[in-house]
Design a protein around this motif. Sequence first.
Motif, PDB file in Angstrom:
ATOM      1  N   TRP A 293       0.852  -1.174   0.000  1.00 31.28           N
ATOM      2  CA  TRP A 293       0.000   0.000   0.000  1.00 31.28           C
ATOM      3  C   TRP A 293       0.893   1.230   0.000  1.00 31.28           C
ATOM      4  O   TRP A 293       1.753   1.396   0.869  1.00 31.28           O
ATOM      5  CB  TRP A 293      -0.931   0.037   1.215  1.00 31.28           C
ATOM      6  N   ALA A 298      -5.869   6.942   5.592  1.00 31.52           N
ATOM      7  CA  ALA A 298      -7.283   6.592   5.434  1.00 31.52           C
ATOM      8  C   ALA A 298      -7.469   5.470   4.425  1.00 31.52           C
ATOM      9  O   ALA A 298      -8.288   4.561   4.614  1.00 31.52           O
ATOM     10  CB  ALA A 298      -8.081   7.825   5.005  1.00 31.52           C
ATOM     11  N   GLY A 299      -6.702   5.520   3.355  1.00 29.27           N
ATOM     12  CA  GLY A 299      -6.782   4.452   2.365  1.00 29.27           C
ATOM     13  C   GLY A 299      -6.310   3.125   2.921  1.00 29.27           C
ATOM     14  O   GLY A 299      -6.888   2.065   2.628  1.00 29.27           O
ATOM     15  N   VAL A 301      -6.502   2.204   6.061  1.00 26.82           N
ATOM     16  CA  VAL A 301      -7.562   1.736   6.948  1.00 26.82           C
ATOM     17  C   VAL A 301      -8.634   0.999   6.158  1.00 26.82           C
ATOM     18  O   VAL A 301      -9.105  -0.080   6.549  1.00 26.82           O
ATOM     19  CB  VAL A 301      -8.176   2.914   7.733  1.00 26.82           C
ATOM     20  N   GLU A 302      -9.040   1.562   5.013  1.00 26.08           N
ATOM     21  CA  GLU A 302     -10.054   0.910   4.184  1.00 26.08           C
ATOM     22  C   GLU A 302      -9.571  -0.438   3.668  1.00 26.08           C
ATOM     23  O   GLU A 302     -10.326  -1.417   3.631  1.00 26.08           O
ATOM     24  CB  GLU A 302     -10.435   1.823   3.012  1.00 26.08           C
ATOM     25  N   LEU A 305      -9.713  -2.872   6.660  1.00 21.48           N
ATOM     26  CA  LEU A 305     -11.100  -3.254   6.966  1.00 21.48           C
ATOM     27  C   LEU A 305     -11.637  -4.238   5.938  1.00 21.48           C
ATOM     28  O   LEU A 305     -12.401  -5.153   6.264  1.00 21.48           O
ATOM     29  CB  LEU A 305     -11.986  -2.009   7.027  1.00 21.48           C
ATOM     30  N   GLY A 306     -11.216  -4.083   4.690  1.00 21.44           N
ATOM     31  CA  GLY A 306     -11.658  -4.990   3.646  1.00 21.44           C
ATOM     32  C   GLY A 306     -11.051  -6.370   3.742  1.00 21.44           C
ATOM     33  O   GLY A 306     -11.550  -7.318   3.124  1.00 21.44           O
TER      34      GLY A 306
END
Length: 371
Positions: A293, A298-299, A301-302, A305-306
Motif C-alpha cells: 500500500w 485513510a486508504g 484503513v479501508e 477493513l476490507g
Amino acid sequence: MTLHLALEVDGPGAHPAAWTVDPRPTADALGARRLRDVVAAAENAGVTFVTFDDALVPSPDGVAGRLDAVTRAAYVAPLTSRTGLVPLAHPAVVEPFHLASQVAALDHASLGRAGWLVGSGPVPGARRALDRPVADGQDLRDETDDVARVARDLWDSWEDDAVVRDTATGRYVDRDRLHYVDFASGGDGLPAGPSARATPDGVRAPFTVKGPLIVPRGPQGRPVVVGRHAAVDGGLLDVALVGDVADVAAARAAGSPLVVLDLAVTLDGAHGTAAERRAVLDARTPWDAPTAWTGDAAGLVEVLLGLRGVVDGVRLLPAVLDVDLPVVVRDVLPALRVARATPTTRPGATLRDTLGLPRPVNRYAAAAATA
C-alpha cells in the motif's frame, strides 16, 4: 470479525533502501533505546505481535554489531506486557537444540508472549559464518521442517508438572516427567564438524537430538510458530505468512490455523507523499514486495477493513520505520479500534490467548494418559 495487526520492527525499515533516508544515524536505528521505543509504541497502539528480522551479514550501510533477533526480543520482554515477541531464527544456521532452548527461555521471560519466526530460503554469508556446508533447494525445505518438528518435540520434553521444587527432599524435578526426544533428521552428507569443511554447499548435513530440553515447558506449552506458507509444512505452523491473498486458501488447506498477510506500507507524512517517498527509495534499491500500500492512512484503513474475513491478520512492513510507524500509530490503529476491527491485547494474556489459539496438550502426558 477481528483482524490481528503485527509489525516488523527490525532496523531502519523494511525497504532495502530505508537506511539511506532514515532520519537518525544508523547506529541509533539499531540501538537498544530505539528498539525499546518502537516496541513500546507498537504495544501502546494495540499491535498483537511484533517480529524481529535477522541476518548474518552487516546491513547495506556497513554498520555491523547488531544483536541477534532472539536477544533483542529478550531485551524488550520485561519492558512489555501485552504484545507478542516473535524473533526470526533460521534453521540452517542455528542448532535445533539451542534454538528451542532460546525460544522457550523467551517464553518464560515474556510470561507467555513468545513466538518463533521460522527463517526460510538461502542465508547470505552462512557458509563463511558456519564453516560447513549449508543445504539449499528442497533439502533446505526438508531441513526446515525437521528443525520445526524437533523444536516442537523439545518443547514437550518437560511435562507441565515436571518441576516439583520439593525442598523437603531436595528434588527440583520429577525425572519421570522428563522425556528424551531421540530425533534423527534426514540428509546424506557428513555430520556437521571439521570433517565436513570440504563438502560443497547444497549437501545436507544430518543431525540428531536426544533431549530433554534444558528449559522447563513454558507458559504457552509451545511458543507460537510463525512461518512463510510453502516454506514450512503448514501442519507445523500456528500462523502462516502469505505475500498475496491468492495464497490464503492454500495456506489454510495446508493446515495452518491462522493466516496473516504481509503488507508493505509507505504512507503520506511530513517527509512527503507516499508516492514521492517510494520513488526515491526504489530509485536506490527496488523493493520486490508482492502486496503493498502506497498512499494515505485513510486508504490503508479501508484496505485493512476490507481484509477482515479474508485473512486472520496483517503484518505491516513499514518502508521506513521512523517515518511510517508514527502515522500507523496516530492515524491507522485508532481508526481500526473505533471500527472494532482489532482485538484488545490484555496484560497477563499469552500470545496464544490473544490469537485465540489453544494451549497444546503435552504429547508425552497425553500418551501416558491413554496408555
